[in-house]
Structures are given as C-alpha cells and as structure tokens.
Design a protein around this motif. Structure first.
Motif, PDB file in Angstrom:
ATOM      1  N   SER A  83       0.801  -1.226   0.000  1.00  0.00           N
ATOM      2  CA  SER A  83       0.000   0.000   0.000  1.00  0.00           C
ATOM      3  C   SER A  83       0.831   1.272   0.000  1.00  0.00           C
ATOM      4  O   SER A  83       0.272   2.365  -0.020  1.00  0.00           O
ATOM      5  N   SER A  84       2.171   1.163   0.036  1.00  0.00           N
ATOM      6  CA  SER A  84       3.006   2.373   0.030  1.00  0.00           C
ATOM      7  C   SER A  84       4.403   2.044  -0.464  1.00  0.00           C
ATOM      8  O   SER A  84       4.771   0.870  -0.627  1.00  0.00           O
ATOM      9  N   ALA A  85       5.204   3.081  -0.664  1.00  0.00           N
ATOM     10  CA  ALA A  85       6.526   2.931  -1.277  1.00  0.00           C
ATOM     11  C   ALA A  85       7.434   2.003  -0.477  1.00  0.00           C
ATOM     12  O   ALA A  85       8.135   1.141  -1.041  1.00  0.00           O
ATOM     13  N   PHE A  86       7.457   2.159   0.846  1.00  0.00           N
ATOM     14  CA  PHE A  86       8.381   1.369   1.652  1.00  0.00           C
ATOM     15  C   PHE A  86       8.011  -0.112   1.669  1.00  0.00           C
ATOM     16  O   PHE A  86       8.848  -0.965   1.961  1.00  0.00           O
ATOM     17  N   ASP A  87       6.737  -0.407   1.384  1.00  0.00           N
ATOM     18  CA  ASP A  87       6.339  -1.813   1.261  1.00  0.00           C
ATOM     19  C   ASP A  87       7.174  -2.525   0.202  1.00  0.00           C
ATOM     20  O   ASP A  87       7.507  -3.708   0.353  1.00  0.00           O
ATOM     21  N   ILE A  88       7.475  -1.840  -0.869  1.00  0.00           N
ATOM     22  CA  ILE A  88       8.261  -2.459  -1.953  1.00  0.00           C
ATOM     23  C   ILE A  88       9.671  -2.783  -1.461  1.00  0.00           C
ATOM     24  O   ILE A  88      10.257  -3.808  -1.846  1.00  0.00           O
ATOM     25  N   ASP A  89      10.226  -1.940  -0.594  1.00  0.00           N
ATOM     26  CA  ASP A  89      11.529  -2.244   0.002  1.00  0.00           C
ATOM     27  C   ASP A  89      11.469  -3.534   0.820  1.00  0.00           C
ATOM     28  O   ASP A  89      12.417  -4.342   0.814  1.00  0.00           O
ATOM     29  N   ILE A  90      10.349  -3.739   1.536  1.00  0.00           N
ATOM     30  CA  ILE A  90      10.175  -4.983   2.285  1.00  0.00           C
ATOM     31  C   ILE A  90      10.102  -6.166   1.322  1.00  0.00           C
ATOM     32  O   ILE A  90      10.714  -7.214   1.547  1.00  0.00           O
ATOM     33  N   VAL A  91       9.353  -6.010   0.226  1.00  0.00           N
ATOM     34  CA  VAL A  91       9.247  -7.072  -0.777  1.00  0.00           C
ATOM     35  C   VAL A  91      10.631  -7.448  -1.300  1.00  0.00           C
ATOM     36  O   VAL A  91      10.968  -8.635  -1.430  1.00  0.00           O
ATOM     37  N   GLU A  92      11.456  -6.443  -1.587  1.00  0.00           N
ATOM     38  CA  GLU A  92      12.802  -6.715  -2.110  1.00  0.00           C
ATOM     39  C   GLU A  92      13.674  -7.410  -1.072  1.00  0.00           C
ATOM     40  O   GLU A  92      14.499  -8.266  -1.416  1.00  0.00           O
ATOM     41  N   GLN A  93      13.503  -7.069   0.207  1.00  0.00           N
ATOM     42  CA  GLN A  93      14.227  -7.785   1.267  1.00  0.00           C
ATOM     43  C   GLN A  93      13.783  -9.241   1.320  1.00  0.00           C
ATOM     44  O   GLN A  93      14.601 -10.161   1.468  1.00  0.00           O
ATOM     45  N   LEU A  94      12.476  -9.465   1.202  1.00  0.00           N
ATOM     46  CA  LEU A  94      11.959 -10.834   1.232  1.00  0.00           C
ATOM     47  C   LEU A  94      12.457 -11.634   0.032  1.00  0.00           C
ATOM     48  O   LEU A  94      12.753 -12.834   0.143  1.00  0.00           O
ATOM     49  N   LYS A  95      12.576 -10.993  -1.124  1.00  0.00           N
ATOM     50  CA  LYS A  95      13.113 -11.678  -2.302  1.00  0.00           C
ATOM     51  C   LYS A  95      14.586 -12.033  -2.093  1.00  0.00           C
ATOM     52  O   LYS A  95      15.024 -13.134  -2.445  1.00  0.00           O
ATOM     53  N   ALA A  96      15.333 -11.103  -1.531  1.00  0.00           N
ATOM     54  CA  ALA A  96      16.768 -11.326  -1.330  1.00  0.00           C
ATOM     55  C   ALA A  96      17.035 -12.501  -0.390  1.00  0.00           C
ATOM     56  O   ALA A  96      18.062 -13.176  -0.507  1.00  0.00           O
ATOM     57  N   THR A  97      16.112 -12.764   0.541  1.00  0.00           N
ATOM     58  CA  THR A  97      16.292 -13.866   1.486  1.00  0.00           C
ATOM     59  C   THR A  97      15.556 -15.137   1.054  1.00  0.00           C
ATOM     60  O   THR A  97      15.497 -16.102   1.815  1.00  0.00           O
ATOM     61  N   GLY A  98      14.977 -15.117  -0.143  1.00  0.00           N
ATOM     62  CA  GLY A  98      14.332 -16.308  -0.672  1.00  0.00           C
ATOM     63  C   GLY A  98      12.952 -16.592  -0.113  1.00  0.00           C
ATOM     64  O   GLY A  98      12.386 -17.663  -0.357  1.00  0.00           O
ATOM     65  N   LYS A  99      12.373 -15.637   0.617  1.00  0.00           N
ATOM     66  CA  LYS A  99      11.031 -15.854   1.187  1.00  0.00           C
ATOM     67  C   LYS A  99       9.949 -15.744   0.112  1.00  0.00           C
ATOM     68  O   LYS A  99       8.884 -16.350   0.244  1.00  0.00           O
ATOM     69  N   ILE A 100      10.185 -14.927  -0.914  1.00  0.00           N
ATOM     70  CA  ILE A 100       9.294 -14.878  -2.061  1.00  0.00           C
ATOM     71  C   ILE A 100      10.132 -14.937  -3.327  1.00  0.00           C
ATOM     72  O   ILE A 100      11.352 -14.710  -3.302  1.00  0.00           O
ATOM     73  N   THR A 101       9.484 -15.241  -4.457  1.00  0.00           N
ATOM     74  CA  THR A 101      10.171 -15.371  -5.740  1.00  0.00           C
ATOM     75  C   THR A 101       9.454 -14.517  -6.784  1.00  0.00           C
ATOM     76  O   THR A 101       8.446 -13.867  -6.492  1.00  0.00           O
ATOM     77  N   ASP A 102       9.948 -14.569  -8.004  1.00  0.00           N
ATOM     78  CA  ASP A 102       9.293 -13.846  -9.095  1.00  0.00           C
ATOM     79  C   ASP A 102       7.891 -14.388  -9.375  1.00  0.00           C
ATOM     80  O   ASP A 102       7.086 -13.729 -10.035  1.00  0.00           O
ATOM     81  N   ASP A 103       7.596 -15.595  -8.895  1.00  0.00           N
ATOM     82  CA  ASP A 103       6.258 -16.172  -9.080  1.00  0.00           C
ATOM     83  C   ASP A 103       5.243 -15.636  -8.076  1.00  0.00           C
ATOM     84  O   ASP A 103       4.043 -15.870  -8.235  1.00  0.00           O
ATOM     85  N   THR A 104       5.710 -14.966  -7.046  1.00  0.00           N
ATOM     86  CA  THR A 104       4.821 -14.403  -6.030  1.00  0.00           C
ATOM     87  C   THR A 104       4.140 -13.156  -6.580  1.00  0.00           C
ATOM     88  O   THR A 104       4.811 -12.236  -7.054  1.00  0.00           O
ATOM     89  N   TYR A 105       2.837 -13.122  -6.519  1.00  0.00           N
ATOM     90  CA  TYR A 105       2.122 -11.912  -6.937  1.00  0.00           C
ATOM     91  C   TYR A 105       2.327 -10.813  -5.903  1.00  0.00           C
ATOM     92  O   TYR A 105       2.210 -11.047  -4.696  1.00  0.00           O
ATOM     93  N   VAL A 106       2.644  -9.631  -6.393  1.00  0.00           N
ATOM     94  CA  VAL A 106       2.739  -8.436  -5.549  1.00  0.00           C
ATOM     95  C   VAL A 106       1.706  -7.453  -6.081  1.00  0.00           C
ATOM     96  O   VAL A 106       1.881  -6.862  -7.156  1.00  0.00           O
TER      97      VAL A 106
END
Length: 467
Positions: A105-128
């Motif tokens: 819902s906001s800009a910083f949320d995307i930073d969290i998404v990128e952190q989760l991707k970097a640690t393998g918690k989500i992938t490119d298949d995860t809908y954002v």
C-alpha cells in the motif's frame, strides 16, 4: 449459588471454546499458560502467537478449495496478505510459509518485498499487488521491482494519472489492475470511496488509456468495500455491480482474467461471535460463476487480500489492574498499568472491541467495573463489551493481583500506535513476546522488544541522554 466469574461465563456463552479454556482458575489461550507467561515476563506485555497466522491462512485456502471443487469452478484462487495489517518480519516470515502472495500500500512496502526476495522468502512467481494512491517514490519503487524482473507485480490503478506515471518509468510491458470506487453504505459520511475509479468511468478509462497503450495489459479488476465481506443486501448488490463491470471489460479485453474481491473477513471480537465463513465463500464463488455463465464469459481467477483475518487472531495484550477508584455510588474504575490509547489505539479511535477476559481468579466472585488507562486523557478508557452493557471482572482485592487480557489484537495496533516511537503522556510501549512451536510441537517464547525506557523517549525528543 453460582456467583463465581467462571459461572458467569459458563451461563452466558458456550465455553470453553477452541482457543480458550480455564485450568485451576487461570485462562489458557491456544494452550498458552498466560499466567506463567505473565510471571516470566511481567505486565504489561503484548504477545504474538505465530502458529495462528498459518492456521487462519490454511482455513481460508481450504474453504476456497472446497467451494471451487463443489461448483467445478475453472478459475484459480490466490491468497494475498496485505502487509499494512502488520509489517513485522516475524509476521511475514510466518505467513509466507503457506504459499501466499503479497498486497502493498506504500513505497516502503516495496523495500520490504525486495528484502523478502533477497532472502528467498518470495520469488518472481509471487504476486505483488500494489494498491493505494501512488506518489512519486511509490511509482519509482514499483517500476524498479518490475524492471528487475518481477513480472507478477501488478500495480492497481487508483487514479487517471497513474498509467502515464508508471509507463514513464517501467522499461517494458507490464500488467495492471483497476480498482473500483465502490459505493458506500447509507450510514457513511460520503457516498463513494475515495479509492479507485467510479463504476461508470472504468470502461471509458480502459478504452482511452489501456487499450491504446502497447506497454500495458489489464490483468485484474479490484473490488473492495469498507464494511468488508458480510452476508447482507449491500454486499451482494455491490458484488453484482462489480461483476457487471468485469463482464463488460472481459468482452473487449481478453487479457483480463482475475477478480480481486479484497479483504474484510471479520475476526472474533466476542465469545458470542458467529460468522459462517464457509457459506460466504461458497456463495461468492457460486454468484461469480452463475453471473459469468449467464453472459457467456470465462470466470476469473479469484484473489483475496486478508489482513486482519491473517494476523489479528494471533495477538494479545496483558495488563495488571493496579488500583480501583470508586468515583460515585455506581462506577468503579479499575486502573490498568498501561494505556488503551497507546497500546490498543482502535479502542479509542474507532470504538473497536476486542475479547476481554481475566487471566487469573476465575473462581472468585465478580463485579461490574469500568477500565481506565494511565494517561491524563479523558478518552483513555474501555467501558463496554460487544456482548453486554458493562464489563464484569473478578472483584478487586489489593492483596490478590488481577491480570486481564485483550485478545485478537494482532492487526494494526502497533502501526497505528507508532511502535517504538513517542506515546501519549510518555507511557512506555510494553514488552512484546513472540510465541511459537518448536519441531516437537512444544511452545517456546522469546522477547521481541523490551519495554521502552526513559532514555528511548528522551532521545526521540532530542534530549541529550548522556549527560
């Protein structure tokens, strides 16, 4: 005579319940010995019972799977967690164990998404799914995510300018959704949601800004109403209006294949709470299928964005009753050792009710009381329950400490209350405990954050705490 507190509860409700039971006069919540927890960590405290997050996710996924099989529905179901309900890492880590997707819902949320991707918690298949009114930084961050290869990122268009803003920063082709500006219930102060685009304007908007833009495909129609998913005429009428828009778009837009029905599942706020989740899900699937079949269009994939339902029932808060003030012939004020305004802000801001039960002394006699917080604000109180006109608790005795718990508080309270920041009257934020199960199923707990100290608040205020 049945004059004990436990007698009152047994006579008023169907008790014990799935998550609540009493042993030796003390309350247990999901088999957590709350009195032992309080003795170990002190009060006030907040806690998060992490397994309940997975429990609720899998309940909803099972209900949708059963409805889809029953109706032979040809679309798929995708469970999204809306991060604004609780952004904490421990919450996202638990939720993402269950093959789910993310709503931001906001800009910083995307930073969290990128952190989760970097640690393998989500992938490119995860809908954002990115909702909200998009300021420049939010647009930039969404574009960065898509430009870095996350093709399952779907910005939901909230106003007429966002297509152009996103097109300027996203290098290649991208998918979007459109949010419907739903009409509100008559009791609201306004007629139409400030979020999204009006029903009658969506088709012209698609034709003028999306159909003619080679970079953009419409993937999703987003439907959400403030009062949430309820079995009433208002909800079903708004859903039908949404389906008419979906059908009109689908007939001219083959890329549209998904309907996001938002969130808004209620959570338990009383021991008398009743809500037939399975019926609602079954009927939603049924109505979508029937309407699409009548018009000869393919049914959409279904997305939901459950926030409070995901995390709300994992949270609780425990306070000690410090003192009782008899203010007149009728009103007894039990003063807690914290503040409702700062620790459960929804009780003050929107008169929200949570399940309130004593932790100990269930075998004692009871009395009618009001509950007051520590701040000097006249609104710092909690005075009624959903199921009765007053609060009844075991009688106050100075020599017999009384602890009380508020349950299903896991959504929004930390972010609205400003976790880690200044609190009204400088009342410190309580200690926060995480409770989980180890590999053998044994309950384990640890401190996530300590109670705020004077130095923490003075530093925020700009005072030199080193002198």
């Amino acid at each position: 005579m049945n004059t004990k507190y436990i007698d009152l509860i047994n006579q008023t409700f169907d008790f014990p319940q799935e998550e609540f039971k009493v042993e030796k006069g003390q309350l247990q919540f999901h088999d957590i010995d709350l009195m032992a927890l309080t003795e170990t960590y002190g009060a006030p405290l907040k806690f998060t019972y992490l397994p309940q997050i997975s429990n609720n996710i899998n309940r909803a996924k099972r209900w949708f799977d059963e409805a889809i099989k029953k109706h032979k529905y040809k679309g798929k179901y995708y469970y999204c967690y809306c991060t604004k309900s609780s952004h904490f890492k421990h919450v996202l880590d638990e939720a993402l164990k269950n093959d789910i997707h993310i709503e931001t819902s906001s800009a910083f949320d995307i930073d969290i998404v990128e952190q989760l991707k970097a640690t393998g918690k989500i992938t490119d298949d995860t809908y954002v799914i990115s909702n909200g009114f998009k300021r420049a930084q939010y647009v930039t961050n969404i574009a960065r995510l898509i430009n870095n290869g996350h093709k399952n990122a779907i910005p939901i268009i909230d106003n007429y300018e966002e297509i152009d803003l996103l097109s300027q920063e996203i290098k290649g082709h991208f998918n979007v959704g459109i949010r419907i500006a739903s009409e509100e219930e008559p009791k609201f102060e306004f007629y139409t949601s400030r979020l999204g685009i009006g029903y009658k304007n969506i088709l012209p908007f698609y034709k003028s800004q999306i159909a003619t833009n080679e970079k953009v495909s419409l993937k999703m129609l987003h439907f959400f109403i403030n009062t949430g998913i309820r079995d009433n005429a208002y909800y079903w009428n708004e859903l039908l209006k949404c389906l008419r828009v979906y059908i009109s778009l689908k007939k001219i837009c083959p890329t549209l294949d998904s309907l996001n029905i938002g969130g808004g599942f209620p959570i338990k706020n009383s021991l008398a709470f009743e809500f037939d989740y399975e019926y609602m899900i079954d009927e939603i699937i049924n109505q979508i299928q029937l309407t699409c079949e009548e018009e000869g269009v393919d049914v959409p994939n279904i997305f939901t964005e459950f926030g409070s339902f995901t995390v709300g029932e994992s949270g609780g808060a425990i306070y000690e009753v410090l003192y009782q003030k008899q203010q007149n012939d009728r009103e007894k004020w039990n003063m807690i050792n914290s503040s409702f305004i700062t620790t459960l802000p929804d009780t003050w801001a929107i008169n929200k009710r949570f399940i309130l039960l004593p932790i100990n002394r269930w075998q004692d006699s009871y009395e009618r009381v009001l509950l007051g917080g520590l701040t000097c604000d006249s609104d710092d109180y909690y005075n009624s329950e959903q199921h009765m006109n007053a609060i009844y608790l075991p009688k106050y005795h100075k020599e017999k400490p009384l602890y009380i718990g508020f349950f299903n508080t896991g959504a929004y309270q930390e972010t609205i209350g400003g976790f880690g920041g200044l609190q009204h009257c400088l009342i410190p934020s309580p200690k926060h405990i995480l409770i989980d199960k180890d590999a053998s199923g044994k309950l384990v707990s640890k401190v996530f954050s300590e109670q705020q100290e004077s130095a923490d608040l003075l530093q925020i205020l700009g005072y030199d705490t080193h002198k």
